[in-house]
Design an enzyme around this catalytic site. Structure first.
Site, PDB file in Angstrom:
ATOM      1  N   CYS A 120       0.849  -1.181   0.000  1.00 52.70           N
ATOM      2  CA  CYS A 120       0.000   0.000   0.000  1.00 52.70           C
ATOM      3  C   CYS A 120       0.894   1.243   0.000  1.00 52.70           C
ATOM      4  CB  CYS A 120      -0.903  -0.010   1.229  1.00 52.70           C
ATOM      5  SG  CYS A 120      -1.894   1.485   1.420  1.00 52.70           S
ATOM      6  N   CYS A 130       0.366   3.064   3.534  1.00 52.78           N
ATOM      7  CA  CYS A 130       0.754   2.514   4.843  1.00 52.78           C
ATOM      8  C   CYS A 130       1.742   1.362   4.785  1.00 52.78           C
ATOM      9  CB  CYS A 130      -0.489   2.081   5.627  1.00 52.78           C
ATOM     10  SG  CYS A 130      -1.161   0.489   5.098  1.00 52.78           S
ATOM     11  N   CYS A 136      -7.530  -0.850   1.300  1.00 50.98           N
ATOM     12  CA  CYS A 136      -6.513  -1.434   2.172  1.00 50.98           C
ATOM     13  C   CYS A 136      -7.138  -1.686   3.546  1.00 50.98           C
ATOM     14  CB  CYS A 136      -5.329  -0.479   2.301  1.00 50.98           C
ATOM     15  SG  CYS A 136      -4.100  -1.014   3.519  1.00 50.98           S
ATOM     16  N   CYS A 172      -5.291   0.648   6.435  1.00 54.79           N
ATOM     17  CA  CYS A 172      -5.433   2.110   6.554  1.00 54.79           C
ATOM     18  C   CYS A 172      -6.702   2.646   5.915  1.00 54.79           C
ATOM     19  CB  CYS A 172      -4.205   2.818   5.994  1.00 54.79           C
ATOM     20  SG  CYS A 172      -4.098   2.818   4.193  1.00 54.79           S
ATOM     21  N   CYS A 183      -8.409  -4.684 -10.236  1.00 52.95           N
ATOM     22  CA  CYS A 183      -7.969  -3.583 -11.099  1.00 52.95           C
ATOM     23  C   CYS A 183      -7.535  -2.440 -10.176  1.00 52.95           C
ATOM     24  CB  CYS A 183      -9.143  -3.181 -11.988  1.00 52.95           C
ATOM     25  SG  CYS A 183      -8.755  -1.924 -13.201  1.00 52.95           S
TER      26      CYS A 183
END
Ligand code: FE
Length: 132
Positions: free
Chosen positions: A47, A50, A96, A99, A119
């Site tokens: 990510c 984070c 995510c 976060c 995607c």
């Protein structure tokens, strides 16, 4: 719920304006513009907000859509799925789990073995080639 929480001001300071628009405002980068669309390097996609491990390069495939595409997340618990009825479409948003940042969408038209196509915006990802 989210393990990593920041104020929107803190996110603005941490992220580039383009990243903020995608990750924190559920924006979408224009197709074929992201740095990972055609990436073939082995590694772990984290990510960009984070550092949470999200996808592995061995699940990446060329969907032809202009965005990085994956058949499955690295860990089922690393992402969260949400119904998304914005823009007159019925889609499933991917965020995510750590976060809460927006990553992209998942569609049921991917290749075997999962049949899924995650995607994902390049702007939401950070490829870590040291962890492959
Ligand atoms: Fe995150």
């Amino acid at each position: 719920m989210a393990e990593v929480t920041r104020t929107e001001q803190e996110w603005r300071e941490q992220l580039s304006p383009d990243q903020y628009r995608v990750l924190r405002e559920a924006g979408t980068e224009p197709p074929f513009t992201g740095k990972y669309t055609y990436a073939k390097e082995e590694g772990v996609y984290r990510c960009a907000a984070c550092g949470n491990e999200l996808f592995r390069s061995d699940a990446k495939f060329d969907s032809g859509t202009g965005w990085p595409s994956f058949t499955e997340p690295a860990n089922a618990t690393g992402v969260e799925l949400h119904p998304d009825h914005s823009h007159g479409m019925v889609r499933t948003e991917v965020t995510c789990a750590r976060c809460g940042s927006h990553l992209g969408h998942v569609f049921p038209d991917g290749p075997a073995p999962t049949g899924q196509r995650y995607c994902i915006n390049s702007l939401s990802l950070d490829l870590d080639t040291s962890a492959s």
